[in-house]
Design a protein around this motif. Structure first.
Motif, PDB file in Angstrom:
ATOM      1  N   GLU A  90       3.865   1.880  -2.779  1.00 31.56           N
ATOM      2  CA  GLU A  90       4.794   1.115  -1.952  1.00 31.56           C
ATOM      3  C   GLU A  90       4.191   0.829  -0.580  1.00 31.56           C
ATOM      4  O   GLU A  90       4.340  -0.273  -0.029  1.00 31.56           O
ATOM      5  CB  GLU A  90       6.106   1.879  -1.794  1.00 31.56           C
ATOM      6  N   GLY A  91       3.469   1.807  -0.019  1.00 27.69           N
ATOM      7  CA  GLY A  91       2.809   1.592   1.269  1.00 27.69           C
ATOM      8  C   GLY A  91       1.736   0.533   1.195  1.00 27.69           C
ATOM      9  O   GLY A  91       1.549  -0.260   2.144  1.00 27.69           O
ATOM     10  N   ILE A  92       1.005   0.489   0.059  1.00 23.61           N
ATOM     11  CA  ILE A  92      -0.014  -0.564  -0.120  1.00 23.61           C
ATOM     12  C   ILE A  92       0.628  -1.934  -0.127  1.00 23.61           C
ATOM     13  O   ILE A  92       0.128  -2.890   0.499  1.00 23.61           O
ATOM     14  CB  ILE A  92      -0.808  -0.299  -1.423  1.00 23.61           C
ATOM     15  N   GLN A 119       5.705  11.686  -6.778  1.00 21.92           N
ATOM     16  CA  GLN A 119       6.388  11.025  -5.655  1.00 21.92           C
ATOM     17  C   GLN A 119       5.376  10.414  -4.688  1.00 21.92           C
ATOM     18  O   GLN A 119       5.574   9.283  -4.205  1.00 21.92           O
ATOM     19  CB  GLN A 119       7.264  12.032  -4.918  1.00 21.92           C
ATOM     20  N   LEU A 120       4.307  11.133  -4.398  1.00 22.21           N
ATOM     21  CA  LEU A 120       3.298  10.623  -3.469  1.00 22.21           C
ATOM     22  C   LEU A 120       2.638   9.362  -4.012  1.00 22.21           C
ATOM     23  O   LEU A 120       2.382   8.407  -3.256  1.00 22.21           O
ATOM     24  CB  LEU A 120       2.250  11.705  -3.195  1.00 22.21           C
ATOM     25  N   LYS A 121       2.319   9.330  -5.292  1.00 25.96           N
ATOM     26  CA  LYS A 121       1.724   8.126  -5.884  1.00 25.96           C
ATOM     27  C   LYS A 121       2.642   6.925  -5.707  1.00 25.96           C
ATOM     28  O   LYS A 121       2.200   5.817  -5.336  1.00 25.96           O
ATOM     29  CB  LYS A 121       1.444   8.362  -7.370  1.00 25.96           C
ATOM     30  N   LYS A 122       3.918   7.140  -5.952  1.00 27.57           N
ATOM     31  CA  LYS A 122       4.878   6.049  -5.809  1.00 27.57           C
ATOM     32  C   LYS A 122       4.968   5.582  -4.362  1.00 27.57           C
ATOM     33  O   LYS A 122       4.981   4.376  -4.072  1.00 27.57           O
ATOM     34  CB  LYS A 122       6.242   6.513  -6.310  1.00 27.57           C
ATOM     35  N   LEU A 123       4.985   6.522  -3.420  1.00 30.87           N
ATOM     36  CA  LEU A 123       5.068   6.162  -2.000  1.00 30.87           C
ATOM     37  C   LEU A 123       3.795   5.463  -1.531  1.00 30.87           C
ATOM     38  O   LEU A 123       3.856   4.522  -0.718  1.00 30.87           O
ATOM     39  CB  LEU A 123       5.308   7.426  -1.164  1.00 30.87           C
ATOM     40  N   TYR A 160      -9.285  -0.517  -5.528  1.00 33.54           N
ATOM     41  CA  TYR A 160      -9.891   0.733  -5.996  1.00 33.54           C
ATOM     42  C   TYR A 160      -8.853   1.861  -6.041  1.00 33.54           C
ATOM     43  O   TYR A 160      -8.768   2.625  -7.003  1.00 33.54           O
ATOM     44  CB  TYR A 160     -11.042   1.106  -5.068  1.00 33.54           C
ATOM     45  N   LEU A 161      -8.033   1.965  -4.995  1.00 37.03           N
ATOM     46  CA  LEU A 161      -7.040   3.028  -4.911  1.00 37.03           C
ATOM     47  C   LEU A 161      -5.986   2.897  -5.995  1.00 37.03           C
ATOM     48  O   LEU A 161      -5.575   3.886  -6.613  1.00 37.03           O
ATOM     49  CB  LEU A 161      -6.383   3.029  -3.522  1.00 37.03           C
ATOM     50  N   GLU A 162      -5.543   1.684  -6.277  1.00 36.39           N
ATOM     51  CA  GLU A 162      -4.553   1.464  -7.341  1.00 36.39           C
ATOM     52  C   GLU A 162      -5.114   1.852  -8.699  1.00 36.39           C
ATOM     53  O   GLU A 162      -4.408   2.439  -9.526  1.00 36.39           O
ATOM     54  CB  GLU A 162      -4.120  -0.001  -7.331  1.00 36.39           C
TER      55      GLU A 162
END
Length: 809
Positions: free
Chosen positions: A421-423, A414-418, A348-350
């Motif tokens: 990556e965290g997911i 930047q936050l979306k990318k991080l 869902y988040l992606e």
């Protein structure tokens, strides 16, 4: 007799070094002041007109009143009752106070307020001069615009209530440019179709008789434009540095309307604050409800299977071994279910993060599904706060060229990318755990396969049921937490001072307007006088002469109010006669030591009084028992003979031409000791005649009999005759006429003086009509001979015709 020369004036004589020209003062403020005193009535009229204008402005300008209120924006720690709420991970207590003033003035918030108050429909009443807005919260009628092809924003209609059931409406058709179209006896609570839009007129309650048959103008205003207007009008400022109190200030012609606006505005801001806190909890509830619906169906299915199994089998109890394996399997399956739920959340988040434009209410926090990874949770919460600040601050208009907006967009990327990556990192960790759990489940399933068939079937059914039951209970727990969070949320916006009128009107300001009008009334005529002074390019006073030239000023002659030029002879005790006596004394300073003297009288242009000065100065010399002769050297326009009643048949031109002898051209006058040589018939070559030796011979011969020779010459700016004669003269008297001689003419004379073309010269200010402050003093002699005549700077104070003239030039 009073000597009026100052020492510095006497230092400029023939043989002195050349001096530089001075600069004239552009504005003589003394003269401006004198003119203002003279035309005092003009100032009074201007002041009265300005005050009348101020009265009209004060009387008919729309009065503006200030309305103020104060609110406090509490910090999270200040709300002790919400401590439970903020300890819940579903609610983010963070508040950026720097953003609040921008949020307060956001267009969506303003538009919501004006639409709820129905400010998009405004009523006005016409007066004899101006139309004023009419606002009454209890007005019995409301206008509502329904859907239509074209909204009537900005248009006005006439409106009159006829009775309790009907009204009259007047408006301008789109195709009618000549006048309005009137509809009579229209009913309330009915829908009207006008020019492509639908209008609904609602009667709210009984109509008072005072309102009946009163004409109103109703205007429809675009809500977005009205929201922009109120956003510009509203002032929101922190009460002081470091405080969380915000002062709200708005001004308008109807204070009751502004009070209603502020009350509704604060109410909607409080609602926005609560909704902002509840966004995460509300979105979490929606997500959890979707998961519960899906799990609930599976749970009911396996409940039915357990019930059917127990109905079909006499014994439904597991053995000790089967129970042990089932308990282990149930625990492992519960862990696996949580992993699956978290995996659904990551999908869902992606999907949300892949959208180009992300809104703050699209995200569900990880804590709602039991994800406790501090890094991932912190990144998602920062994204929610940052995205929310962009859309709430800018409202309907995002400023794409705003550097702060661009910086926040870059940080969001930047936050979306991080987060993505965290997911991936979280999934890698979960994969290791999932593989281990699957391995344990496979081992248990192998052991279960050795049990009897009936126990294997029962374990399988209970396993699936327990798996979904645990997940269902987990989701119910999270939903209850989200519901409690939302229900217990309160606003941090608290009213400190309710909206009220802050003092009297702020516009127009009567006292200030009257003071400004008084100032304008005084400044405008004064400015006019200054402009007139600047535009006046004529010589006015001794100060003007001294500012333009270094040539000394020998004296001043007043205005001749008589019709003749023989004023010194006819009125020897007059003020003018005495001013010529003063001039005679002053000339002695320039020719001291000489018994016989030759004077040349000239000017820059015609009409400056050369003939008048020549005749009267010569008369004064003659009165002193000095043999005096006037030589009319202006052979182009001979006129000096006429004042003595003589003829011009013979004169200087004939003598210089050799036609007549010296004795033949000399004529006696009726003034004792005064003779005259007129100019004679006009010759073709006057300048050349003055260059002959006969002129020098005539001067020498005249000095044998006469004490004073006074030559009347043409204007120096027109011909060169005066230059030729001034070289032979003992002194040259240059005439300047007040308010007549151009400034440029005097500047030219200064150039001649600096070049040495004029030596032994002084200036006589002639025809002085204006005296007093700004026009110079010092060339009079007081009150002579007890006749009451006196001169300031040679100005005659005698009564008489003020329209006298000079009979020459």
């Amino acid at each position: 007799m009073k000597n009026t020369f100052e020492h510095e004036d006497l230092e400029n004589f023939e043989g002195e070094q050349q001096v530089s020209r001075k600069n004239i003062q552009l504005i003589n403020y003394k003269r401006v002041f004198v003119r203002a005193i003279k035309y005092w009535y003009l100032i009074i009229i201007t002041v009265l007109i300005a005050l009348v204008c101020a009265y009209i402005i004060n009387r008919y300008s729309t009065k503006i009143y200030p309305v103020t209120a104060s609110i406090i924006i509490r910090e999270s720690e200040e709300n002790a009752g919400a401590k439970f709420l903020y300890n819940n991970a579903l609610v983010n207590p963070y508040r950026n106070f720097y953003n609040e003033l921008y949020i307060l003035k956001s267009y969506p918030l303003m538009q919501k307020v004006v639409e709820e108050l129905n400010f998009t429909t405004a009523f006005y009443r016409e007066g004899n001069i101006k139309t004023v807005e009419y606002y009454d919260v209890n007005f019995p009628v409301e206008f509502h615009i329904l859907d239509g092809a074209s909204m009537p924003w900005g248009r006005s209609m006439g409106f009159k209530i006829k009775n309790q059931t009907h009204f009259e409406l007047e408006y301008l058709n789109q195709d009618d440019t000549k006048g309005g179209k009137r509809f009579e006896q229209l009913a309330f609570n009915d829908t009207l179709k006008i020019n492509g839009f639908k209008l609904y007129v609602l009667k709210k309650h009984e109509i008072n008789n005072e309102i009946l048959n009163q004409f109103y103008i109703v205007k429809f205003i675009d809500p977005f434009q009205l929201a922009k207007k109120y956003s510009g009008k509203l002032r929101a400022e922190w009460a002081q540095q470091g405080a969380s109190v915000v002062n709200l200030d708005i001004s308008g012609p109807v204070p009751e309307k502004e009070i209603a606006f502020l009350n509704k505005f604060i109410e909607r801001y409080q609602e926005y604050d609560v909704n902002k806190k509840n966004q995460v909890a509300t979105k979490s509830l929606e997500f959890l409800d979707q998961q519960l619906d899906f799990i609930g169906d599976s749970l009911r299915f396996y409940e039915n299977k357990i019930l059917a199994f127990r109905q079909n089998n006499a014994s439904s109890n597991l053995s000790a071994e089967a129970g042990r394996l089932y308990a282990r399997l149930q625990d492992l399956e519960a862990q696996k279910v949580k992993m699956n739920l978290q995996d659904n959340y990551f999908k869902y988040l992606e999907g949300v993060l892949e959208k180009r434009q992300l809104k703050d209410d699209q995200l569900v926090t990880p804590s709602s599904v039991g994800i406790t990874d501090a890094v991932l949770v912190g990144l998602i919460e920062e994204l929610i706060n940052l995205q929310g600040s962009i859309y709430k601050e800018n409202g309907a208009e995002r400023l794409e060229d705003n550097p702060l907006f661009q910086e926040r967009k870059r940080r969001i990327g930047q936050l979306k990318k991080l987060i993505l990556e965290g997911i991936e990192n979280y999934r890698e960790t979960q994969k290791i755990n999932r593989d281990f759990i699957n391995q344990q489940i496979s081992t248990i399933e192998t052991e279960l396969s050795r049990l009897p068939r009936m126990e294997q079937e029962l374990v399988d059914i209970q396993r699936n049921y327990s798996l979904r039951e645990n997940l269902y209970n987990f989701l119910l727990q999270k939903r209850a937490e989200a519901g409690i969070s939302r229900a217990s949320t309160t606003s941090d916006i608290v009213v400190v001072n309710p909206p009220l009128i802050a003092g009297g009107q702020i516009s127009p300001k009567p006292v200030q307007n009257y003071l400004v009008a008084l100032l304008i009334g005084l400044v405008l005529p004064s400015l006019l006088f200054v402009i007139l002074e600047l535009l006046n390019q004529k010589i006015q006073s001794k100060e003007d002469i001294e500012g333009l030239t270094a040539i000394p000023v020998v004296g001043g002659i007043g205005h001749n109010s008589e019709k003749g030029n023989l004023i010194a002879y006819e009125k020897p005790r007059s003020g003018l006669a005495e001013s010529f006596r003063a001039l005679r004394s002053n000339l002695n300073y320039f020719t001291e030591g000489k018994n016989k003297k030759m004077f040349v009288i000239t000017s820059s242009i015609a009409g400056e009084g050369k003939t008048f000065t020549t005749i009267n100065l010569a008369t004064i010399f003659a009165f002193a028992d000095k043999k005096t002769i006037i030589v009319g050297a202006d052979m182009r326009k001979p006129r000096i003979y006429d004042d003595f009643g003589l003829s011009n048949d013979k004169g200087l031109s004939q003598y210089l031409s050799g036609i007549k002898s010296q004795d033949e051209v000399i004529q006696k006058t009726h003034v004792p000791n005064l003779d005259i040589i007129s100019a004679g018939p006009v010759p073709p070559n006057p300048s050349e005649l003055l260059m002959t030796s006969r002129l020098e011979q005539m001067i020498d011969n005249l000095f044998e009999y006469y004490d004073f020779l006074i030559f009347d010459t043409p204007p120096i700016a027109l011909v060169t005759d005066a230059f030729l004669l001034s070289k032979k003269a003992d002194h040259t008297l240059f005439l300047v006429r007040q308010n007549y001689t151009p400034i440029q003419a005097l500047q030219n004379i200064q150039e001649f003086y600096e070049l040495g073309k004029l030596r032994g010269v002084s200036i006589l200010l002639n025809d002085i009509k204006k005296s007093g402050m700004g026009y110079g003093y010092g060339y009079g002699y007081g009150y002579g001979y007890g006749y009451g005549y006196g001169y300031g700077y040679g100005v005659s104070r005698s009564k008489g015709n003020s329209h006298g003239y000079y009979k020459e030039d």
